[in-house]
Design an enzyme around this catalytic site. Structure first.
Site, PDB file in Angstrom:
ATOM      1  N   PHE A 198      32.446  44.771  27.257  1.00  0.00           N
ATOM      2  CA  PHE A 198      33.468  44.036  27.891  1.00  0.00           C
ATOM      3  C   PHE A 198      33.530  43.190  28.017  1.00  0.00           C
ATOM      4  O   PHE A 198      32.654  42.179  27.103  1.00  0.00           O
ATOM      5  CB  PHE A 198      32.145  44.116  28.988  1.00  0.00           C
ATOM      6  CG  PHE A 198      32.960  43.123  30.375  1.00  0.00           C
ATOM      7  CD1 PHE A 198      33.732  44.581  31.728  1.00  0.00           C
ATOM      8  CD2 PHE A 198      33.232  41.933  30.591  1.00  0.00           C
ATOM      9  CE1 PHE A 198      33.891  43.995  32.932  1.00  0.00           C
ATOM     10  CE2 PHE A 198      34.733  41.389  31.681  1.00  0.00           C
ATOM     11  CZ  PHE A 198      34.598  42.671  32.499  1.00  0.00           C
ATOM     12  N   GLN A 224      39.452  32.945  29.958  1.00  0.00           N
ATOM     13  CA  GLN A 224      37.707  33.019  30.219  1.00  0.00           C
ATOM     14  C   GLN A 224      37.809  32.047  31.174  1.00  0.00           C
ATOM     15  O   GLN A 224      37.845  30.778  31.399  1.00  0.00           O
ATOM     16  CB  GLN A 224      36.903  32.415  29.438  1.00  0.00           C
ATOM     17  CG  GLN A 224      36.683  33.995  28.262  1.00  0.00           C
ATOM     18  CD  GLN A 224      35.747  33.903  27.333  1.00  0.00           C
ATOM     19  OE1 GLN A 224      35.184  32.740  27.321  1.00  0.00           O
ATOM     20  NE2 GLN A 224      35.289  34.399  26.497  1.00  0.00           N
ATOM     21  N   GLN A 247      37.593  31.866  34.527  1.00  0.00           N
ATOM     22  CA  GLN A 247      39.329  31.756  35.217  1.00  0.00           C
ATOM     23  C   GLN A 247      39.013  32.797  36.169  1.00  0.00           C
ATOM     24  O   GLN A 247      40.234  33.322  37.914  1.00  0.00           O
ATOM     25  CB  GLN A 247      40.239  32.049  34.753  1.00  0.00           C
ATOM     26  CG  GLN A 247      40.928  30.788  33.841  1.00  0.00           C
ATOM     27  CD  GLN A 247      42.351  31.161  32.898  1.00  0.00           C
ATOM     28  OE1 GLN A 247      43.275  31.796  33.412  1.00  0.00           O
ATOM     29  NE2 GLN A 247      41.747  30.502  31.894  1.00  0.00           N
ATOM     30  N   GLY A 248      38.038  33.170  36.563  1.00  0.00           N
ATOM     31  CA  GLY A 248      37.653  34.858  37.554  1.00  0.00           C
ATOM     32  C   GLY A 248      38.645  36.278  36.528  1.00  0.00           C
ATOM     33  O   GLY A 248      38.173  37.265  38.174  1.00  0.00           O
ATOM     34  N   HIS A 249      38.811  36.343  36.393  1.00  0.00           N
ATOM     35  CA  HIS A 249      39.541  37.485  35.809  1.00  0.00           C
ATOM     36  C   HIS A 249      38.601  38.728  35.338  1.00  0.00           C
ATOM     37  O   HIS A 249      38.364  40.015  34.766  1.00  0.00           O
ATOM     38  CB  HIS A 249      40.275  37.230  34.133  1.00  0.00           C
ATOM     39  CG  HIS A 249      41.285  36.210  34.487  1.00  0.00           C
ATOM     40  ND1 HIS A 249      42.676  36.994  35.056  1.00  0.00           N
ATOM     41  CD2 HIS A 249      41.908  35.787  33.846  1.00  0.00           C
ATOM     42  CE1 HIS A 249      43.431  36.208  35.151  1.00  0.00           C
ATOM     43  NE2 HIS A 249      43.434  35.088  34.572  1.00  0.00           N
ATOM     44  N   SER A 260      35.609  39.173  36.717  1.00  0.00           N
ATOM     45  CA  SER A 260      34.923  39.282  37.682  1.00  0.00           C
ATOM     46  C   SER A 260      36.346  40.156  38.218  1.00  0.00           C
ATOM     47  O   SER A 260      35.980  41.656  38.731  1.00  0.00           O
ATOM     48  CB  SER A 260      35.645  38.561  38.843  1.00  0.00           C
ATOM     49  OG  SER A 260      33.989  37.417  38.447  1.00  0.00           O
ATOM     50  N   GLU A 292      25.140  48.719  30.240  1.00  0.00           N
ATOM     51  CA  GLU A 292      24.087  48.807  28.939  1.00  0.00           C
ATOM     52  C   GLU A 292      24.314  47.202  28.662  1.00  0.00           C
ATOM     53  O   GLU A 292      25.124  46.658  28.084  1.00  0.00           O
ATOM     54  CB  GLU A 292      24.995  49.812  27.800  1.00  0.00           C
ATOM     55  CG  GLU A 292      24.362  49.958  26.204  1.00  0.00           C
ATOM     56  CD  GLU A 292      25.039  50.190  25.717  1.00  0.00           C
ATOM     57  OE1 GLU A 292      24.598  50.679  24.084  1.00  0.00           O
ATOM     58  OE2 GLU A 292      26.394  50.547  25.651  1.00  0.00           O
ATOM     59  N   ARG A 337      26.883  38.012  41.051  1.00  0.00           N
ATOM     60  CA  ARG A 337      27.749  37.410  42.071  1.00  0.00           C
ATOM     61  C   ARG A 337      28.521  38.861  42.749  1.00  0.00           C
ATOM     62  O   ARG A 337      28.547  38.559  43.667  1.00  0.00           O
ATOM     63  CB  ARG A 337      29.077  36.424  41.145  1.00  0.00           C
ATOM     64  CG  ARG A 337      27.964  34.964  40.221  1.00  0.00           C
ATOM     65  CD  ARG A 337      28.625  34.152  40.133  1.00  0.00           C
ATOM     66  NE  ARG A 337      30.202  34.370  39.239  1.00  0.00           N
ATOM     67  CZ  ARG A 337      29.899  34.407  38.214  1.00  0.00           C
ATOM     68  NH1 ARG A 337      28.266  33.896  37.338  1.00  0.00           N
ATOM     69  NH2 ARG A 337      30.579  34.498  37.050  1.00  0.00           N
TER      70      ARG A 337
END
Length: 427
Positions: A233, A240, A242-244, A246, A268, A280
């Site tokens: 991921f 980064q 900025q909620g992307h 999530s 993993e 969160r």
């Protein structure tokens, strides 16, 4: 005479850029920049010490077209030691980790940037979209209510052209995930979720720009389903915080949730930052689940820290200071202790991995726990310690009883503090 240092820090020397065409740069906000950022790790490429020997003022300029990720590589330096076996072959080492069709001619690369900006379209199928307000340009607020679109694509090796595209983007795994490695292209169990920005130019044309991706592995799960394991991921640095991340994680989770033949989503060896992101989003999802919250924390339960406090319906004598609150006890399934059969039913429905689910339950109980209810606090402590004991059984079983109890209490208190830290982030 001063000694000349011929050693360069590979993380500082390697400069990365996601290059946009001029027409795309014209609509960027005043603080938006997608060029000249650095990796977190280079040891998979340049060795454990992340040092490069034999150069002064070394710059490894690795650029990508912002959508198609076609690459340009240039190595510059002020001075190089005379040819020697001790001088690192900077380009020769790096080119083993990127496709061989990278450009070394800057003019040719800029031509590629202009052409690919218009022609590139993401591979796969769109499974989620979301929007954000257009950032202001040159420090001024936009008078329009236009938005920037973002799209997540689900892709597999069966999608034409994706193997070649994956070879371009996989280097971000090495550069930003500790212990990250390239995956086997011959294994058909891999699925990918790729996130793009879809930005409108002044003439109305929309172009795509890479943000990040996740690779997910599909395992067989008896008797007739599959388990998804989120393996890699990454969100590139310009996007980064900025909620992307999530949005990408929620897309993967929702994909698992609505796909009948998937039984569970696991992760993993998550890094600490990703574990926080996961916690969160999972907590917010559960707090928004009306049926779960209603059954877990009934209307009669007195709670705090986000739970609604109900008025008492009966009169009672006041309790001495420090004694149990004597509150009207709720009938919620969360207890504590939690109703295990009920919990397992919801865990199965929501397709969560066992350990993650138990941690989430512990956080939610702590969030609603009345600090004056001694009995509930004790039940909660025992519930958490039971899980910790089972999880760390091999280590704890080797300790004497007194030391074992001390270690469990120490671990419980540390875990409780971490839970409070995470709960603070979702207020």
């Amino acid at each position: 005479m001063a000694t000349v240092d011929w050693t360069a820090d590979a993380n500082e020397a390697l400069t990365l850029s996601l290059v946009r065409a001029e027409e795309d740069k014209q609509v960027l906000g005043g603080e938006e920049t997608y060029e000249e950022f650095h990796p977190t790790f280079t040891y998979p490429i340049y060795g454990e010490d992340e040092k490069i020997y034999g150069y002064q003022d070394l710059v490894i300029d690795l650029r990508f077209t912002s959508g198609s990720l076609a690459q340009y590589l240039s190595v510059r330096y002020a001075q190089k030691l005379d040819a020697s076996t001790t001088v690192d072959n900077v380009e020769g080492i790096l080119k083993e980790f990127i496709p061989s069709d990278y450009d070394t001619d800057e003019a040719a690369f800029f031509t590629r940037v202009r052409e690919d900006a218009v022609s590139f379209k993401p591979i796969g199928s769109v499974i989620n979209t979301y929007t954000r307000p257009v950032p202001s340009t040159s420090g001024s607020r936009s008078a329009t209510e236009e938005v920037v679109e973002y799209e997540v694509y689900h892709v597999t090796w069966n999608d034409p052209g994706f193997r070649e595209y994956h070879r371009r983007m996989q280097i971000f795994i090495l550069l930003y995930i500790e212990a990250g490695s390239y995956i086997n292209e011959d294994d058909d169990a891999w699925h990918f979720f790729v996130l793009y920005e879809k930005r409108k130019r002044q003439n109305g044309t929309k172009t795509y720009h890479f943000i990040g991706y996740s690779s997910v592995y599909k395992f067989y799960c008896f008797p007739e389903k599959h388990r998804l394991r989120l393996s890699q991921f990454v969100i590139v640095p310009p996007y980064q915080h900025q909620g992307h991340g999530s949005e990408l994680y929620k897309t993967i989770y929702n994909y698992a949730l609505i796909t009948p033949l998937i039984s569970e989503l696991t992760v993993e060896d998550p890094a600490e930052a990703f574990e926080d992101l996961r916690d969160r989003n999972d907590l917010r999802m559960l707090l928004a689940n009306e049926n779960f919250m209603k059954e877990g924390f009934s209307n009669e339960a007195v709670s705090h820290g986000g739970g609604k406090v109900q008025k008492r319906k009966t009169r009672a004598r006041a309790n001495p200071m420090g004694a149990s609150s004597g509150m009207v006890k709720g009938t919620g399934k969360m207890g504590p202790p939690i109703d295990k059969a009920w919990s397992e039913m919801f865990r199965t429905q929501l397709k969560m991995a066992g350990r993650q689910w138990q941690r989430l339950m512990e956080m939610l109980i702590l969030m609603h726990l009345n600090p004056t209810d001694i009995q509930a606090a004790r039940a909660y402590r025992l519930q958490v310690k039971e899980r910790l004991y089972r999880f760390n059984f091999e280590i704890l079983a080797q300790l004497e009883k007194e030391e074992r109890l001390e270690k469990l209490e120490e671990t419980f208190q540390s875990l409780r503090e971490d839970y409070l830290r995470i709960l603070e982030m979702i207020k």
